[in-house]
Structure formats: structure tokens, C-alpha cells
Design an enzyme around this catalytic site. Structure first.
Site: not given
Length: 214
Positions: A115, A183, A196
Site C-alpha cells: 500500500s 481492491d 486490500h
């Protein structure tokens, strides 16, 4: 479609999604191991290297690379929603690689980013995350002379993918970039927030890929 920053905070907050604590590796610096695993965690992600990605990937690498000694490094940055967070991680990761290479000239690196941490790694390899969720302009890149020391780049839920970008150039063949279906952080139009949080399932595949590059 740009994902609101509040979504990044929501998707990376582990407290409300039933995650459990696992034993984490101890991060270390200036250890002349064969392979140094430098991991940048996601926004607000707990764990030593990152509960969802970094810690399980490091454990999987230990199992795959039994003939190699491994050390780990948790990129030192806020991993929050501040405008300079990813840039701080970018600078710290590049400084770490440079410092390690000076002390341990035979050491190689596996870079791991999840991320916001993927933004950190993207920037460090020369791919700007500016404009992505919790991204930033590039503030430092791994020097060209050290590029061959990077054996593999492992990315998960990479926000630049929602902008149609990916790792190209020098590191492309050494990079695996996981984006779960739906996601919203890495898939433009994705609407499955929980996707996610599921990248622990890709730890073994990522370690297998890295083992083939070492």
C-alpha cells in the site's frame, strides 16, 4: 478514480477486521547477511515489518531461502496520512540501501512494499507515486551502481496501479506486483475494501518469485 484518503486509513486499520497478532521477525540494520529484506509497511499497519505483508513475507522467505542468511529492516517512516509520509519512507529506504551496501558489499536486497509502502518502494526505484493515494514526489532513488544488488521487488496493493502506472525499466523483470480483484487502492473503480487486507495469502507466491531471482 482517486480513492479518498479516509479510505486508505479505513482499509489499513487492522483493529476492526478480525486480524490476529503473529510472531514478527526482529528488524535489524548493518547486519552482513546474504540477503537484506527491507520492508515498508502500509498506512497504520501494525507489526514489525507489517502484519499483513512484511512479516508473513519475511517468514516465507526464510523457508524458501534456506541456503542464505537473511536480515530484515523496517523502513522508518510515519506510514500515516501526512503529505510527507511516503517521501520520508522513500528517503529512509534509499539511505538504508546505500549504508548497507557500504558496510556489506556482497549483500543483496529484497524490497517489499505494501500500500503506502509500495509508494515508498516505487519512488526509491525511480517510479513516481505522486498523485496516488498517500503518494509523493520522488525525493531519492537507489544509485545506478547499486541497482544490481536489488534481487527482487515485491509489491502489494500498489496505489500507482490505479493511475495506470507500474514499475518499468531496470527493475521491471525483478518485480512482482500483486493487486487483488476489487481492491480500490490499486484497481481503478475497485469497490471491495476488504480485498486490500488479504495480501497475506500472496506471501508464499512472492517468496517463490524472489527465490528465483536471488
Amino acid at each position: 478514480m482517486r480513492i479518498p484518503l479516509c479510505l486508505a486509513a479505513l482499509t489499513l486499520t487492522a483493529g476492526g477486521v478480525g486480524l490476529t497478532t503473529i510472531d514478527a521477525p526482529t528488524a535489524s540494520a548493518a547486519t552482513c547477511s546474504d540477503i537484506d529484506v527491507a520492508a515498508a509497511r502500509g498506512t497504520f499497519e501494525p507489526g514489525t515489518l507489517g502484519l499483513i505483508v512484511g512479516d508473513p513475507v519475511f517468514s516465507a522467505l526464510q523457508k524458501k531461502l534456506t541456503g542464505k542468511s537473511l536480515s530484515s529492516y523496517a523502513v522508518n517512516y510515519p506510514a500515516d496520512l501526512s503529505a510527507t509520509s511516503a517521501a520520508q519512507g522513500n528517503a529512509d529506504l534509499v539511505n538504508h540501501v546505500k549504508a548497507q551496501a557500504a558496510v556489506c558489499p556482497n549483500q543483496r536486497f529484497i524490497l517489499v512494499g505494501y500500500s503506502q509502502g509500495a509508494n515508498v518502494v516505487d519512488n526509491s526505484t525511480g517510479i513516481s507515486s505522486d498523485g496516488a493515494v498517500v503518494g509523493s514526489p520522488i525525493v531519492a532513488t537507489i544509485p545506478a551502481a547499486l541497482e544490481p544488488k536489488v534481487a527482487a521487488v515485491l509489491l502489494f496493493g500498489n496505489p500507482i496501479r490505479a493511475l495506470g502506472r507500474s514499475v518499468t525499466g531496470t527493475y521491471q523483470s525483478r518485480t512482482i506486483d500483486f493487486c487483488a480483484k476489487g481492491d480500490p487502492v490499486c484497481e481503478n473503480g475497485g469497490d471491495d475494501v476488504l480485498a486490500h487486507l488479504g495480501y497475506t495469502a500472496d506471501a508464499d507466491a512472492a517468496a517463490t518469485f524472489a527465490a528465483g531471482k536471488v
